[in-house]
Design an enzyme around this catalytic site. Structure first.
Site, PDB file in Angstrom:
ATOM      1  CG  ASN A 115      -3.958   2.464  -1.465  1.00 40.30           C
ATOM      2  OD1 ASN A 115      -5.056   2.803  -1.311  1.00 40.30           O
ATOM      3  ND2 ASN A 115      -2.621   3.195  -1.366  1.00 40.30           N
ATOM      4  CG  HIS A 117       0.024   6.816  -3.050  1.00 33.48           C
ATOM      5  ND1 HIS A 117      -0.497   7.456  -1.915  1.00 33.48           N
ATOM      6  CD2 HIS A 117       1.119   7.625  -3.350  1.00 33.48           C
ATOM      7  CE1 HIS A 117       0.138   8.304  -1.419  1.00 33.48           C
ATOM      8  NE2 HIS A 117       1.133   8.540  -2.354  1.00 33.48           N
ATOM      9  CB  SER A 144       1.722   4.176  -7.811  1.00 35.54           C
ATOM     10  OG  SER A 144       2.835   4.890  -7.913  1.00 35.54           O
ATOM     11  CG  ASP A 153       0.515   5.443   0.691  1.00 34.20           C
ATOM     12  OD1 ASP A 153      -0.674   4.637   0.615  1.00 34.20           O
ATOM     13  OD2 ASP A 153       0.648   6.782   0.959  1.00 34.20           O
TER      14      ASP A 153
HETATM   15  C1  GRF Z   1      -7.560   8.985  -5.035  1.00 33.88           C
HETATM   16  O1  GRF Z   1      -6.743  10.173  -5.475  1.00 33.88           O
HETATM   17  C2  GRF Z   1      -6.839   8.154  -4.710  1.00 33.88           C
HETATM   18  O2  GRF Z   1      -5.473   7.875  -5.362  1.00 33.88           O
HETATM   19  C3  GRF Z   1      -6.435   8.343  -3.156  1.00 33.88           C
HETATM   20  O3  GRF Z   1      -7.573   9.177  -2.749  1.00 33.88           O
HETATM   21  C4  GRF Z   1      -8.153   9.636  -3.741  1.00 33.88           C
HETATM   22  C5  GRF Z   1      -9.626   9.196  -3.844  1.00 33.88           C
HETATM   23  O4  GRF Z   1     -10.539   9.589  -4.712  1.00 33.88           O
HETATM   24  N1  GRF Z   1      -5.875   7.220  -2.401  1.00 33.88           N
HETATM   25  P1  GRF Z   1     -12.079   8.956  -4.952  1.00 33.88           P
HETATM   26  O5  GRF Z   1     -12.668   8.947  -3.663  1.00 33.88           O
HETATM   27  O6  GRF Z   1     -11.838   7.595  -5.451  1.00 33.88           O
HETATM   28  O7  GRF Z   1     -12.657   9.941  -5.777  1.00 33.88           O
END
Ligand code: GRF
Length: 218
Positions: A115, A117, A144, A153
């Site tokens: 994932n 984050h 991360s 997370d």
């Molecule tokens: C990103 O900031 C990711 O880190 C978080 O959600 C957002 C997703 O953005 N988990 P996208 O849909 O890839 O534009």
């Protein structure tokens, strides 16, 4: 003598709920030859998500499951894992997948799951990370990539990238600059997995089999 055959590209499935810009970054890196992987499916819990729209236009296999059609989170997760297993992924990337996956769902995953984050974990798991960084007066922030484990997370951190927090930053400005480093971070992490520099499948002793990388990105 013929040249040795190059290994098959890593089969990557993506879980996404939102606009899908990380999905697009991964796909563009694959298309330009910077990432030895192939996208074998995009899976979403949101019918109108940008991620599904992008998959549609790019002819990437995709499917949507509506959480409201399932009695429990575990039922949804079981159906999701069954769908993703059908495309035989070697890696699942959660890129803006805004659902907590249950412990039984994680156990049913057909391959390792990571994932991305938007914080320097273990700081700021959960939502609104940019505003929380500003409220705390932190000097740095970042993103991360971690293994998905049954903790919000909280799985083992694989890679991180950081940026400086500027004096007049708003949450929106910070979000934009963090997003810009998420793309190279995620691409570099998936490439390291594809090339065997980060190994996710080495037996049960994760303490020795997980490598920890910190990327310094401008
Ligand atoms: C990103 O900031 C990711 O880190 C978080 O959600 C957002 C997703 O953005 N988990 P996208 O849909 O890839 O534009």
């Amino acid at each position: 003598m013929s040249a040795p055959a190059s290994p098959e590209p890593l089969r990557v499935a993506v879980f996404a709920s939102g606009r899908g810009s990380n999905l697009q970054a991964l796909h563009q890196a694959i298309l330009c030859g910077a990432l030895p992987a192939q996208l074998v499916g995009v899976f979403s819990d949101k019918a109108g998500s940008g991620a599904l729209a992008y998959a549609e236009t790019q002819r990437i296999a995709h499917s949507h499951l509506d959480p409201k059609s399932f009695a429990t989170r575990e039922d949804f997760d079981a159906a999701l894992m069954q769908n993703v297993a059908a495309v035989c992924p070697e890696l699942i990337v959660c890129a803006g997948f805004m659902r907590i996956i249950s412990e039984t769902g994680i156990a049913k995953a057909p391959c390792p799951m990571i994932n991305i984050h938007p914080s320097l974990l273990p700081k700021y798991p959960g939502l609104h990370t940019h505003a929380r960084v500003l409220a705390a007066g932190d000097a740095e922030h970042g993103a991360s990539v971690h293994r998905v484990e049954p903790l919000l997370d909280g799985g083992r951190i694989l890679t991180q990238a950081k940026i400086a927090v500027l004096p007049d930053d708003t949450p929106e400005q910070l979000a934009e600059r963090v997003l810009a480093i998420e793309y190279p971070l995620l691409i570099a992490t998936v490439r390291a997995i594809a090339e065997g520099r980060i190994r996710l499948n080495e037996g049960t002793d994760t303490r020795v089999s997980w490598l920890n990388h910190r990327l310094e990105l401008e």
